[in-house]
Design an enzyme around this catalytic site. Structure first.
Site, PDB file in Angstrom:
ATOM      1  N   CYS A  85       0.168 -27.238  -7.359  1.00 50.79           N
ATOM      2  CA  CYS A  85       0.244 -25.792  -7.208  1.00 50.79           C
ATOM      3  C   CYS A  85       1.370 -25.201  -8.053  1.00 50.79           C
ATOM      4  O   CYS A  85       2.485 -25.731  -8.084  1.00 50.79           O
ATOM      5  CB  CYS A  85       0.459 -25.439  -5.738  1.00 50.79           C
ATOM      6  SG  CYS A  85       0.686 -23.685  -5.424  1.00 50.79           S
ATOM      7  N   CYS A 168      -0.151 -23.411   2.977  1.00 49.74           N
ATOM      8  CA  CYS A 168       0.870 -22.865   2.073  1.00 49.74           C
ATOM      9  C   CYS A 168       2.106 -22.571   2.915  1.00 49.74           C
ATOM     10  O   CYS A 168       2.090 -21.681   3.775  1.00 49.74           O
ATOM     11  CB  CYS A 168       0.374 -21.588   1.390  1.00 49.74           C
ATOM     12  SG  CYS A 168       1.634 -20.768   0.387  1.00 49.74           S
ATOM     13  N   GLN A 241       5.256  -4.471  -0.131  1.00 43.08           N
ATOM     14  CA  GLN A 241       6.128  -5.609  -0.394  1.00 43.08           C
ATOM     15  C   GLN A 241       5.696  -6.815   0.443  1.00 43.08           C
ATOM     16  O   GLN A 241       5.356  -6.669   1.616  1.00 43.08           O
ATOM     17  CB  GLN A 241       7.575  -5.254  -0.087  1.00 43.08           C
ATOM     18  CG  GLN A 241       8.160  -4.218  -1.023  1.00 43.08           C
ATOM     19  CD  GLN A 241       8.376  -4.741  -2.432  1.00 43.08           C
ATOM     20  OE1 GLN A 241       8.395  -5.948  -2.679  1.00 43.08           O
ATOM     21  NE2 GLN A 241       8.529  -3.831  -3.377  1.00 43.08           N
ATOM     22  N   GLU A 294       2.208   8.747  -8.399  1.00 43.79           N
ATOM     23  CA  GLU A 294       1.531   7.465  -8.246  1.00 43.79           C
ATOM     24  C   GLU A 294       0.147   7.565  -8.881  1.00 43.79           C
ATOM     25  O   GLU A 294      -0.524   8.596  -8.779  1.00 43.79           O
ATOM     26  CB  GLU A 294       1.417   7.100  -6.762  1.00 43.79           C
ATOM     27  CG  GLU A 294       0.592   5.876  -6.442  1.00 43.79           C
ATOM     28  CD  GLU A 294       1.058   4.614  -7.148  1.00 43.79           C
ATOM     29  OE1 GLU A 294       0.195   3.868  -7.634  1.00 43.79           O
ATOM     30  OE2 GLU A 294       2.293   4.380  -7.212  1.00 43.79           O
ATOM     31  N   ASP A 339      10.501   2.899  -9.987  1.00 40.60           N
ATOM     32  CA  ASP A 339      10.050   1.596  -9.491  1.00 40.60           C
ATOM     33  C   ASP A 339       8.792   1.170 -10.247  1.00 40.60           C
ATOM     34  O   ASP A 339       7.692   1.118  -9.686  1.00 40.60           O
ATOM     35  CB  ASP A 339       9.772   1.686  -7.985  1.00 40.60           C
ATOM     36  CG  ASP A 339       9.398   0.347  -7.367  1.00 40.60           C
ATOM     37  OD1 ASP A 339       9.605  -0.690  -8.023  1.00 40.60           O
ATOM     38  OD2 ASP A 339       8.893   0.350  -6.234  1.00 40.60           O
ATOM     39  N   CYS A 366      11.178  -5.573 -10.736  1.00 41.89           N
ATOM     40  CA  CYS A 366      10.705  -6.890 -10.316  1.00 41.89           C
ATOM     41  C   CYS A 366      10.710  -7.881 -11.471  1.00 41.89           C
ATOM     42  O   CYS A 366      10.305  -9.036 -11.286  1.00 41.89           O
ATOM     43  CB  CYS A 366       9.307  -6.797  -9.718  1.00 41.89           C
ATOM     44  SG  CYS A 366       8.057  -6.109 -10.806  1.00 41.89           S
TER      45      CYS A 366
END
Length: 410
Positions: A85, A168, A241, A294, A339, A366
């Site tokens: 993985c 997982c 998130q 957005e 963001d 990010c």
């Protein structure tokens, strides 16, 4: 094609590992050839197997560790190894060393791509902070791929090949309990992917994706999240998130850095369901105003629904660059939350924001590389990065989240 070093795919070579690099790799060199090595740690001597050959560099996996780093630990997941993985990059790294690893990557990107000096980074006190909850069982949204045998699993690193798994370990406990994975899980003969959600509001949902169309298997289609002292509702497949503590952590950091004041005008760009807008609205009060921009339809509808009780908040359905270029939103503006997606805001958006003249911008990133490039563009327009916080929103992986404060002037 082989590089000048003569290394070829599947060849094994002994090497000594150097510094960490972006992407969950460390850097090594063989006869001057750059080798990006996974499953290794700085200072280790390893046997590495070449997985990819490119002009100027190769990629490799450390398959045997000859001299181990004191920061090496046994990966808790049996699938976190070469050829298996690719979801976790750092399970072989001790918890404190994972934070140091990510801090080093952030510093390297900001110096090499952002143009900052080591002294400037020291002044910012750059470091990556852990979130509550530990390294396992945190991921509240997991998308599983489906292989040719109709089994759900995760992908190999830089590959479309599916690795069937039975669990997982970074998935939320409620997701781990779902009958999705082999050997006891369901078969998925018509699915391309299976999406699972365990929300902070207690909802657990499974969605099957067929030819790009999402079909509900179990659980509610609209899930509840709890963050920033509010309850939120949004489609199970909408963005939120993935770490249960992330929304509160980021909202708190943004508000602390921006310090919005009563009566101010605020923009929340790439605003999603409106998380930051809600916090901004509470700070600027009835005499202030907040605009959310957005582009994703699910995000727009979620923001309008979740912020409907805040009369001084407007939600604009548009791409940020389009809204700025076509004056869907115009200054004056006092504070901005930026963001953007992983690719960053980009020079046109940065220039438009600088021209709008806010007193401060909180940039939520990010991807350290994209953030660093945008910081450099801001610097060319006379802006400074005056504060930076890093958060380990994605334990066991290479990923890190940053919140930076940018202000105009010297």
């Amino acid at each position: 094609m082989e590089p000048e070093s003569g290394l070829a795919e599947a060849e094994r070579v002994e090497l000594t590992v150097d510094a960490v690099a972006p992407g969950g790799h460390c850097v090594a060199r063989v006869d001057g050839q750059v080798v990006f090595v996974r499953h290794a740690l700085p200072g280790e001597r390893v046997i590495a197997e070449v997985t990819e050959v490119h002009k100027g560099f190769v990629r490799a996996d450390a398959v045997t560790v000859l001299d181990a780093s004191p920061d090496r630990v046994e990966p808790p997941c049996p699938y976190a190894k070469p050829g298996a993985c690719g979801g976790c990059d750092l399970q072989h790294v001790a918890p404190a060393a994972q934070l140091a690893w990510k801090t080093a990557v952030v510093r390297e990107q900001l110096t090499r791509l952002g143009g900052l000096t080591d002294a400037e980074l020291d002044g910012l006190g750059v470091r990556v902070e852990a979130l509550p909850g530990g390294l396992l069982g945190w991921r509240s949204r997991v998308r599983y791929a489906v292989d040719a045998a109709d089994r759900a699993g995760l992908l190999k690193h830089r590959s479309h090949e599916v690795v069937p798994i039975d669990s997982c370990l970074i998935a939320h406990p409620a997701i781990q309990e779902l009958p999705v994975l082999a050997p006891t899980g369901a078969s998925w003969p018509a699915a391309d992917a299976v999406e699972t959600v365990a929300s902070t509001g207690g909802d657990v949902t499974v969605v099957e994706v067929r030819d790009g169309i999402s079909m509900q298997v179990s659980g509610p289609a609209v899930v509840r999240e709890v963050a920033a002292d509010r309850a939120w509702t949004l489609p199970a497949s909408a963005f939120w998130q993935v770490h249960p503590a992330a929304a509160d952590t980021l909202s708190t950091a943004v508000l602390e850095l921006l310090d919005p004041r009563p009566g101010e005008v605020a923009w929340d760009l790439y605003g999603g369901a409106g998380l930051f807008a809600a916090g901004l609205a509470a700070k600027v009060g009835a005499s202030g105003r907040v605009t959310v921009v957005e582009a994703a339809p699910q995000g727009v509808s979620a923001a309008r629904r979740n912020l409907a009780d805040l009369p001084r908040v407007e939600v604009v359905s548009a791409r940020v660059e389009t809204a700025l270029a076509r004056r869907r939103i115009t200054g004056p503006v006092d504070v901005v939350v930026l963001d953007p997606p992983r690719a960053g805001a980009g020079a046109p958006v940065v220039r438009a924001l600088a021209a709008a003249g806010p007193r401060a911008i909180a940039y939520v990133a990010c991807d350290p590389a994209a953030f660093a490039r945008d910081v450099r563009t801001f610097a060319g327009l006379g802006w400074r990065l005056t504060a930076l916080r890093g958060f380990d929103l994605f334990p066991m992986t290479q990923h890190v989240e940053l919140v930076g404060l940018l202000v105009p002037g010297p």
